[in-house]
Design a protein around this motif. Structure first.
Motif, short mmCIF file in Angstrom:
data_model
loop_
_atom_site.label_atom_id
_atom_site.label_comp_id
_atom_site.label_asym_id
_atom_site.label_seq_id
_atom_site.Cartn_x
_atom_site.Cartn_y
_atom_site.Cartn_z
N ARG A 65 0.84 -1.19 0.00
CA ARG A 65 0.00 0.00 0.00
C ARG A 65 0.88 1.24 0.00
O ARG A 65 2.05 1.19 0.37
CB ARG A 65 -0.90 0.02 1.23
N SER A 83 -8.93 -4.08 -7.89
CA SER A 83 -9.68 -4.08 -6.64
C SER A 83 -9.41 -5.41 -5.97
O SER A 83 -9.48 -6.47 -6.61
CB SER A 83 -11.18 -3.93 -6.90
N ASP A 91 -15.43 -5.17 2.30
CA ASP A 91 -15.23 -3.99 1.47
C ASP A 91 -14.01 -4.14 0.58
O ASP A 91 -12.95 -4.54 1.04
CB ASP A 91 -15.09 -2.74 2.35
N TYR A 92 -14.18 -3.78 -0.67
CA TYR A 92 -13.09 -3.87 -1.63
C TYR A 92 -12.11 -2.71 -1.44
O TYR A 92 -12.53 -1.58 -1.17
CB TYR A 92 -13.61 -3.82 -3.06
N GLU A 93 -10.83 -3.00 -1.59
CA GLU A 93 -9.81 -1.97 -1.65
C GLU A 93 -9.58 -1.70 -3.13
O GLU A 93 -9.18 -2.60 -3.87
CB GLU A 93 -8.53 -2.45 -0.97
N THR A 94 -9.85 -0.49 -3.56
CA THR A 94 -9.78 -0.16 -4.98
C THR A 94 -8.56 0.70 -5.28
O THR A 94 -7.92 1.24 -4.39
CB THR A 94 -11.05 0.59 -5.42
#
Length: 159
Positions: A65, A83, A91-94
């Motif tokens: 990240r 994603s 919840d998706y990390e986009t």
């Protein structure tokens, strides 16, 4: 007696990158619960290999990240960016960029048994887990409401 030193991934990253650049696999014990139940915190080992030319949906890459954290999550959408989401998350990390990708999981050891990400059992697990995500989220919300209701009743009746 088995002693195992705990080392942060950040400390090992130069060595990991070198091994991967030489086409060598890297194995380490996972930390965290975001990929549970597939990978258990401190118990299972993942094997990483060099990135393929093209990442695809359901691949399990290791990426970094922008805040410096190293993450191993499943790709659920491919475009100009990716994603990703952990198996224990909703919840998706986009917006994950290709330049953030470091390696890809090629297999893992669970309870001492090796499982390839190319096996049929793994293929079934990934699809089942992905397509039932909404049911688990709904079930967790119901369970939360149920627990909350029980706690309110106990509070009202002083139990």
């Amino acid at each position: 007696m088995h002693n195992e030193a705990s080392v942060q991934l950040e400390q090992l990253m130069p060595l990991i990158r070198e091994q991967l650049a030489n086409g060598q696999p890297v194995q380490f014990t996972t930390r965290g619960i975001s990929m549970y139940p597939l990978l258990r915190n401190g118990k299972d080992q993942v094997i990483l290999g060099p990135l393929p030319e093209k990442l695809k949906k359901y691949d399990l890459p290791l990426y970094q990240r922008d805040n410096g954290h190293y993450i191993l999550h499943r790709i659920v959408k491919v475009g100009e960016t990716f994603s990703c989401v952990g198996d224990h998350q909703y919840d998706y990390e986009t917006g994950i960029r290709p330049d953030q990708m470091i390696a890809i999981a090629t297999g893992f050891y669970r309870r001492g048994r090796y499982c390839s990400v190319n096996s049929f059992g793994y293929w079934l697990y990934v699809r089942f887990w992905h397509y039932t995500r909404f049911l688990r989220r709904f079930g967790n919300r119901l369970r939360g409401h149920w627990r909350g209701g029980i706690l309110r009743i106990k509070k009202i009746f002083g139990k």
